[in-house]
Scaffold this active site. Structure first.
Site, PDB file in Angstrom:
ATOM      1  N   SER A 105     -80.871 -49.211  15.373  1.00  0.00           N
ATOM      2  CA  SER A 105     -80.532 -47.894  15.932  1.00  0.00           C
ATOM      3  C   SER A 105     -79.456 -47.204  15.103  1.00  0.00           C
ATOM      4  O   SER A 105     -78.743 -47.843  14.322  1.00  0.00           O
ATOM      5  CB  SER A 105     -80.055 -48.044  17.384  1.00  0.00           C
ATOM      6  OG  SER A 105     -78.724 -48.524  17.414  1.00  0.00           O
TER       7      SER A 105
ATOM      8  N   ASN B 194     -81.759 -60.797  20.495  1.00  0.00           N
ATOM      9  CA  ASN B 194     -81.766 -61.740  19.364  1.00  0.00           C
ATOM     10  C   ASN B 194     -80.450 -62.532  19.286  1.00  0.00           C
ATOM     11  O   ASN B 194     -80.457 -63.740  19.072  1.00  0.00           O
ATOM     12  CB  ASN B 194     -81.947 -61.001  18.031  1.00  0.00           C
ATOM     13  CG  ASN B 194     -83.296 -60.340  17.919  1.00  0.00           C
ATOM     14  OD1 ASN B 194     -84.157 -60.544  18.769  1.00  0.00           O
ATOM     15  ND2 ASN B 194     -83.481 -59.536  16.881  1.00  0.00           N
TER      16      ASN B 194
ATOM     17  N   ASP C 213     -84.728 -56.509  22.059  1.00  0.00           N
ATOM     18  CA  ASP C 213     -83.312 -56.847  22.262  1.00  0.00           C
ATOM     19  C   ASP C 213     -83.153 -58.313  22.684  1.00  0.00           C
ATOM     20  O   ASP C 213     -84.074 -58.906  23.251  1.00  0.00           O
ATOM     21  CB  ASP C 213     -82.729 -55.905  23.330  1.00  0.00           C
ATOM     22  CG  ASP C 213     -81.215 -55.936  23.336  1.00  0.00           C
ATOM     23  OD1 ASP C 213     -80.608 -56.283  22.291  1.00  0.00           O
ATOM     24  OD2 ASP C 213     -80.620 -55.612  24.384  1.00  0.00           O
TER      25      ASP C 213
ATOM     26  N   ARG D  97     -71.924 -52.533  14.021  1.00  0.00           N
ATOM     27  CA  ARG D  97     -71.814 -53.996  14.088  1.00  0.00           C
ATOM     28  C   ARG D  97     -71.025 -54.543  12.887  1.00  0.00           C
ATOM     29  O   ARG D  97     -70.849 -53.826  11.894  1.00  0.00           O
ATOM     30  CB  ARG D  97     -73.214 -54.604  14.108  1.00  0.00           C
ATOM     31  CG  ARG D  97     -73.934 -54.238  15.384  1.00  0.00           C
ATOM     32  CD  ARG D  97     -75.225 -54.973  15.545  1.00  0.00           C
ATOM     33  NE  ARG D  97     -75.789 -54.655  16.842  1.00  0.00           N
ATOM     34  CZ  ARG D  97     -76.679 -55.382  17.484  1.00  0.00           C
ATOM     35  NH1 ARG D  97     -77.124 -56.486  16.930  1.00  0.00           N
ATOM     36  NH2 ARG D  97     -77.123 -55.022  18.661  1.00  0.00           N
TER      37      ARG D  97
ATOM     38  N   GLU E 184     -76.796 -46.404  16.034  1.00  0.00           N
ATOM     39  CA  GLU E 184     -75.493 -46.957  16.459  1.00  0.00           C
ATOM     40  C   GLU E 184     -75.255 -48.368  15.928  1.00  0.00           C
ATOM     41  O   GLU E 184     -74.139 -48.880  15.992  1.00  0.00           O
ATOM     42  CB  GLU E 184     -75.403 -46.971  17.989  1.00  0.00           C
ATOM     43  CG  GLU E 184     -75.259 -45.599  18.642  1.00  0.00           C
ATOM     44  CD  GLU E 184     -76.538 -44.764  18.601  1.00  0.00           C
ATOM     45  OE1 GLU E 184     -77.637 -45.360  18.659  1.00  0.00           O
ATOM     46  OE2 GLU E 184     -76.435 -43.528  18.468  1.00  0.00           O
ATOM     47  N   ASN E 185     -76.308 -49.027  15.431  1.00  0.00           N
ATOM     48  CA  ASN E 185     -76.157 -50.423  15.009  1.00  0.00           C
ATOM     49  C   ASN E 185     -75.302 -50.589  13.750  1.00  0.00           C
ATOM     50  O   ASN E 185     -74.860 -51.707  13.437  1.00  0.00           O
ATOM     51  CB  ASN E 185     -77.523 -51.102  14.831  1.00  0.00           C
ATOM     52  CG  ASN E 185     -78.209 -51.433  16.139  1.00  0.00           C
ATOM     53  OD1 ASN E 185     -79.441 -51.398  16.251  1.00  0.00           O
ATOM     54  ND2 ASN E 185     -77.449 -51.768  17.169  1.00  0.00           N
TER      55      ASN E 185
ATOM     56  N   ARG F 145     -78.187 -63.144  21.615  1.00  0.00           N
ATOM     57  CA  ARG F 145     -77.990 -64.070  22.740  1.00  0.00           C
ATOM     58  C   ARG F 145     -78.931 -65.271  22.636  1.00  0.00           C
ATOM     59  O   ARG F 145     -78.584 -66.377  23.010  1.00  0.00           O
ATOM     60  CB  ARG F 145     -78.171 -63.331  24.077  1.00  0.00           C
ATOM     61  CG  ARG F 145     -76.921 -62.521  24.456  1.00  0.00           C
ATOM     62  CD  ARG F 145     -77.220 -61.510  25.517  1.00  0.00           C
ATOM     63  NE  ARG F 145     -78.012 -60.409  24.975  1.00  0.00           N
ATOM     64  CZ  ARG F 145     -78.731 -59.588  25.714  1.00  0.00           C
ATOM     65  NH1 ARG F 145     -78.770 -59.738  27.011  1.00  0.00           N
ATOM     66  NH2 ARG F 145     -79.399 -58.612  25.144  1.00  0.00           N
ATOM     67  N   TRP F 146     -80.135 -65.013  22.107  1.00  0.00           N
ATOM     68  CA  TRP F 146     -81.079 -66.125  21.879  1.00  0.00           C
ATOM     69  C   TRP F 146     -80.434 -67.160  20.955  1.00  0.00           C
ATOM     70  O   TRP F 146     -80.502 -68.362  21.200  1.00  0.00           O
ATOM     71  CB  TRP F 146     -82.365 -65.578  21.236  1.00  0.00           C
ATOM     72  CG  TRP F 146     -83.417 -66.603  20.951  1.00  0.00           C
ATOM     73  CD1 TRP F 146     -84.457 -66.965  21.752  1.00  0.00           C
ATOM     74  CD2 TRP F 146     -83.537 -67.404  19.750  1.00  0.00           C
ATOM     75  NE1 TRP F 146     -85.214 -67.934  21.137  1.00  0.00           N
ATOM     76  CE2 TRP F 146     -84.671 -68.224  19.913  1.00  0.00           C
ATOM     77  CE3 TRP F 146     -82.798 -67.504  18.570  1.00  0.00           C
ATOM     78  CZ2 TRP F 146     -85.092 -69.135  18.944  1.00  0.00           C
ATOM     79  CZ3 TRP F 146     -83.207 -68.422  17.606  1.00  0.00           C
ATOM     80  CH2 TRP F 146     -84.336 -69.218  17.791  1.00  0.00           C
TER      81      TRP F 146
HETATM   82  C1  IPE Z   1     -81.022 -51.427  20.932  1.00  0.00           C
HETATM   83  O1  IPE Z   1     -80.399 -52.641  21.095  1.00  0.00           O
HETATM   84  C2  IPE Z   1     -81.428 -51.206  19.519  1.00  0.00           C
HETATM   85  C3  IPE Z   1     -82.415 -52.127  18.986  1.00  0.00           C
HETATM   86  C4  IPE Z   1     -83.087 -53.048  19.649  1.00  0.00           C
HETATM   87  C5  IPE Z   1     -82.708 -51.960  17.604  1.00  0.00           C
HETATM   88  P1  IPE Z   1     -78.809 -52.767  21.136  1.00  0.00           P
HETATM   89  O2  IPE Z   1     -78.501 -54.190  21.406  1.00  0.00           O
HETATM   90  O3  IPE Z   1     -78.212 -52.166  19.927  1.00  0.00           O
HETATM   91  O4  IPE Z   1     -78.452 -51.851  22.388  1.00  0.00           O
HETATM   92  P2  IPE Z   1     -77.087 -51.739  23.209  1.00  0.00           P
HETATM   93  O5  IPE Z   1     -75.995 -51.506  22.219  1.00  0.00           O
HETATM   94  O6  IPE Z   1     -76.895 -53.030  23.953  1.00  0.00           O
HETATM   95  O7  IPE Z   1     -77.317 -50.601  24.144  1.00  0.00           O
HETATM   96  C1  IPE Z   2     -81.594 -56.674  18.988  1.00  0.00           C
HETATM   97  O1  IPE Z   2     -80.937 -57.854  19.321  1.00  0.00           O
HETATM   98  C2  IPE Z   2     -81.742 -56.503  17.500  1.00  0.00           C
HETATM   99  C3  IPE Z   2     -80.965 -55.396  16.925  1.00  0.00           C
HETATM  100  C4  IPE Z   2     -80.274 -54.540  17.602  1.00  0.00           C
HETATM  101  C5  IPE Z   2     -81.000 -55.258  15.492  1.00  0.00           C
HETATM  102  P1  IPE Z   2     -79.370 -57.891  19.462  1.00  0.00           P
HETATM  103  O2  IPE Z   2     -78.760 -58.242  18.167  1.00  0.00           O
HETATM  104  O3  IPE Z   2     -78.874 -56.626  20.079  1.00  0.00           O
HETATM  105  O4  IPE Z   2     -79.192 -59.094  20.474  1.00  0.00           O
HETATM  106  P2  IPE Z   2     -78.128 -59.178  21.649  1.00  0.00           P
HETATM  107  O5  IPE Z   2     -78.366 -58.004  22.541  1.00  0.00           O
HETATM  108  O6  IPE Z   2     -76.775 -59.165  21.038  1.00  0.00           O
HETATM  109  O7  IPE Z   2     -78.463 -60.474  22.316  1.00  0.00           O
HETATM  110 MG    MG Z   3     -78.569 -56.056  21.988  1.00  0.00          MG
END
Ligand code: IPE
Ligand code: IPE
Ligand code: MG
Length: 235
Positions: A56, A13, A11, A62, A58-59, A15-16
């Site tokens: 996930s 990516n 997790d 997005r 849930e992703n 924000r990075w």
């Molecule tokens: C969890 O990260 C899923 C993956 C790293 C693939 P998320 O960024 O989706 O989690 P939440 O939504 O903050 O809980």
């Molecule tokens: C995790 O990084 C990667 C996936 C969930 C695919 P994020 O995309 O959730 O990064 P943040 O949490 O928004 O920084």
């Molecule tokens: Mg995240």
């Protein structure tokens, strides 16, 4: 002792990237390098199982452009990395509801899994369109389909229907990016896993960060319900 199975929520990516005034997806692209570094470190340590959470259930919520970028990145990475994994004797497994992916991606996954199926140095599992709740549900449905009666359902039997049934439960769970939650990762399998959280964003994760996590793991006393006194082995 080294953990035999490490499971990682990759997790941070987005924000990075934001910190560098880049689009979120630049963080995902950079994250692939961190996956490569982590595989190399685990391989050098002879850790037999590495499991990562890539996408996930849930992703899908997005923005469409981000989801579409992730699908393209997944496809190009699977295609590119399969040969490299194979060269290192690493077996690739992808678990999750693959029905959610398009035919091209599914076929690329199938080919990469087939190519690496006989490899023995390490099993690298990618959880994609995966959710711990989905996993338990699909296990329950499969058991019912197989006509298993309620009284025949045991912990071992249910475990054997889960997507990760082919390996021991994780010893060490790592979540980068600072959030302290499981986010529907391996709900069943994390029952007695040691949890480690770091503020480091995934694209910055490297061998030194992994060493920190493993050192922390090694400092823990795993009691599995027993007392400290019981764990002291007589000489
Ligand atoms: C969890 O990260 C899923 C993956 C790293 C693939 P998320 O960024 O989706 O989690 P939440 O939504 O903050 O809980
Ligand atoms: C995790 O990084 C990667 C996936 C969930 C695919 P994020 O995309 O959730 O990064 P943040 O949490 O928004 O920084
Ligand atoms: Mg995240």
């Amino acid at each position: 002792m080294l953990p035999q199975h490490i499971a990682i929520v990759m997790d941070g990516n987005g924000r990075w990237a934001k910190k560098r005034f880049l689009p979120r997806v630049a963080g995902h692209a950079k994250g692939v390098e961190a996956v490569r570094r982590t595989i190399e470190a685990c391989l050098a340590w002879k850790i037999p199982y590495l499991t990562v959470f890539a996408f996930s259930s849930e992703n899908w919520r997005r923005p469409a452009e981000e989801v579409s970028f992730l699908m393209d990145l997944f496809l190009s990475t699977v295609r590119k990395e399969a040969v490299r994994l194979h060269r290192h004797n690493i077996r690739l497994r992808v678990i999750g509801d693959l029905e959610g992916f398009n035919q091209t991606l599914r076929e690329a996954i199938r080919q990469a899994e087939e190519l690496t199926a006989g490899n023995t140095a390490m099993t690298f599992t990618v959880c994609a369109n995966y959710g711990g709740q989905w996993d338990i549900l699909q296990a329950a449905k499969s058991m019912m389909r197989d006509g298993i009666a309620g009284e025949e359902v045991t912990k071992e039997r249910l475990s054997s229907y889960l997507a990760l049934s082919y390996m021991p439960d994780p010893d060490l769970f790592i979540r980068t990016g600072g959030e302290k939650r499981i986010s529907n990762f391996l709900l069943w399998q994390l029952a007695y896993t040691e949890l480690y959280f770091t503020e480091t964003f995934w694209p910055d994760f490297n061998q030194a960060e992994l060493e920190k996590a493993v050192a922390c793991f090694q400092s823990r006393e795993r009691r599995f319900g027993q007392t400290s006194e019981q764990l002291v082995k007589p000489c």
